[in-house]
Write a protein that holds these residues in place. Sequence first.
Motif, mmCIF file in Angstrom:
data_model
loop_
_atom_site.group_PDB
_atom_site.id
_atom_site.type_symbol
_atom_site.label_atom_id
_atom_site.label_comp_id
_atom_site.label_asym_id
_atom_site.label_seq_id
_atom_site.Cartn_x
_atom_site.Cartn_y
_atom_site.Cartn_z
ATOM 1 N N GLN A 195 0.809 -1.217 0.000
ATOM 2 C CA GLN A 195 0.000 0.000 0.000
ATOM 3 C C GLN A 195 0.842 1.266 0.000
ATOM 4 O O GLN A 195 0.591 2.190 -0.785
ATOM 5 N N ASP A 196 1.842 1.333 0.870
ATOM 6 C CA ASP A 196 2.667 2.535 0.941
ATOM 7 C C ASP A 196 3.450 2.747 -0.349
ATOM 8 O O ASP A 196 3.648 3.877 -0.799
ATOM 9 N N LEU A 197 3.888 1.662 -0.957
ATOM 10 C CA LEU A 197 4.621 1.758 -2.218
ATOM 11 C C LEU A 197 3.703 2.263 -3.329
ATOM 12 O O LEU A 197 4.084 3.120 -4.133
ATOM 13 N N ALA A 198 2.473 1.730 -3.371
ATOM 14 C CA ALA A 198 1.519 2.146 -4.392
ATOM 15 C C ALA A 198 1.088 3.590 -4.202
ATOM 16 O O ALA A 198 0.730 4.270 -5.167
ATOM 17 N N ARG A 199 1.107 4.074 -2.968
ATOM 18 C CA ARG A 199 0.755 5.468 -2.728
ATOM 19 C C ARG A 199 1.773 6.390 -3.400
ATOM 20 O O ARG A 199 1.423 7.420 -3.962
ATOM 21 N N LEU A 226 -6.806 1.495 -1.563
ATOM 22 C CA LEU A 226 -6.251 1.804 -0.251
ATOM 23 C C LEU A 226 -5.159 2.864 -0.372
ATOM 24 O O LEU A 226 -5.027 3.734 0.478
ATOM 25 N N ALA A 227 -4.392 2.769 -1.452
ATOM 26 C CA ALA A 227 -3.277 3.705 -1.638
ATOM 27 C C ALA A 227 -3.739 5.139 -1.797
ATOM 28 O O ALA A 227 -3.020 6.075 -1.446
ATOM 29 N N SER A 228 -4.952 5.347 -2.319
ATOM 30 C CA SER A 228 -5.458 6.700 -2.532
ATOM 31 C C SER A 228 -6.362 7.163 -1.394
ATOM 32 O O SER A 228 -7.021 8.190 -1.503
#
Length: 263
Positions: A195-199, A226-228
């Motif tokens: 998630q943090d990486l995709a954010r 979740l990332a957004s």
Amino acid sequence: MYSSQLIPEGATGTPAAHTVAPETEERTRDRVLQAVLHQGPVSAAELGESLGFTPAAVRRHLDALSRDGLVEVKLIANQPAGAGRPARRYVLSHRGQTKLGNDYLDIAASALADLAEAAGDEAVQAFAARRFEKLERRYRPLVDAAGDSLADRAEALSGALSADGFVASTRTVGFNQPTATLQSLQLCQGHCPIQDLAREFPVFCDEETKVFARLLGVDVRRLSTLASGGHVCTTHVPMGRNQTPQRAEKRTRVKLTKQERPR
């Protein structure tokens, strides 16, 4: 797994005088956290029913998890729209998602930032595409084994995602008309290990969506991630009359340029 001899305080039928060891209390709270992950958005009453806890015990654990910043309340509109006050539902917060494990993501994000600086954003996109192509190859046999039913293929994809830690599920949404029922299917993911990486690099969400479309054989659309900032990753899968799965090889069309066409 939890020992059957350790009965959490507040469980249905537990004597009020029963003393609970501190570590058991912590494990019980972890159970509530995991239940919110798998069932969220979920009400306190639904949690109590699924876990076998009294309403007071569930709310006590939810209050503690809220104070720790691990869960948060989402107001969900009632159906039909506008009927009564919005319902209170619990979901994992960003901190709660992180607590469940995002090891080495800081290192990965730093490496991708260096890659983008050295070779451009296209190199990061190519990296993400390769990552999800590997996932597609692993999932393809499982999804194809489900047959041509779009609902069955989505369910198979959901199972494969859950096995990889994405806590996925499917649900059908729609409404009735006098002559037909219009429906669509939503593929939901309650947890994202990256998630943090995709954010920081949304291309990972984009490439994952493309894989879902290829595996299901229909055009899908991301409603939330979740990332957004969403409380769940939700992918819209159309199930109209004309939406039937098409094999990738049938969807591929070779387009010849004017110079390449036979004379």
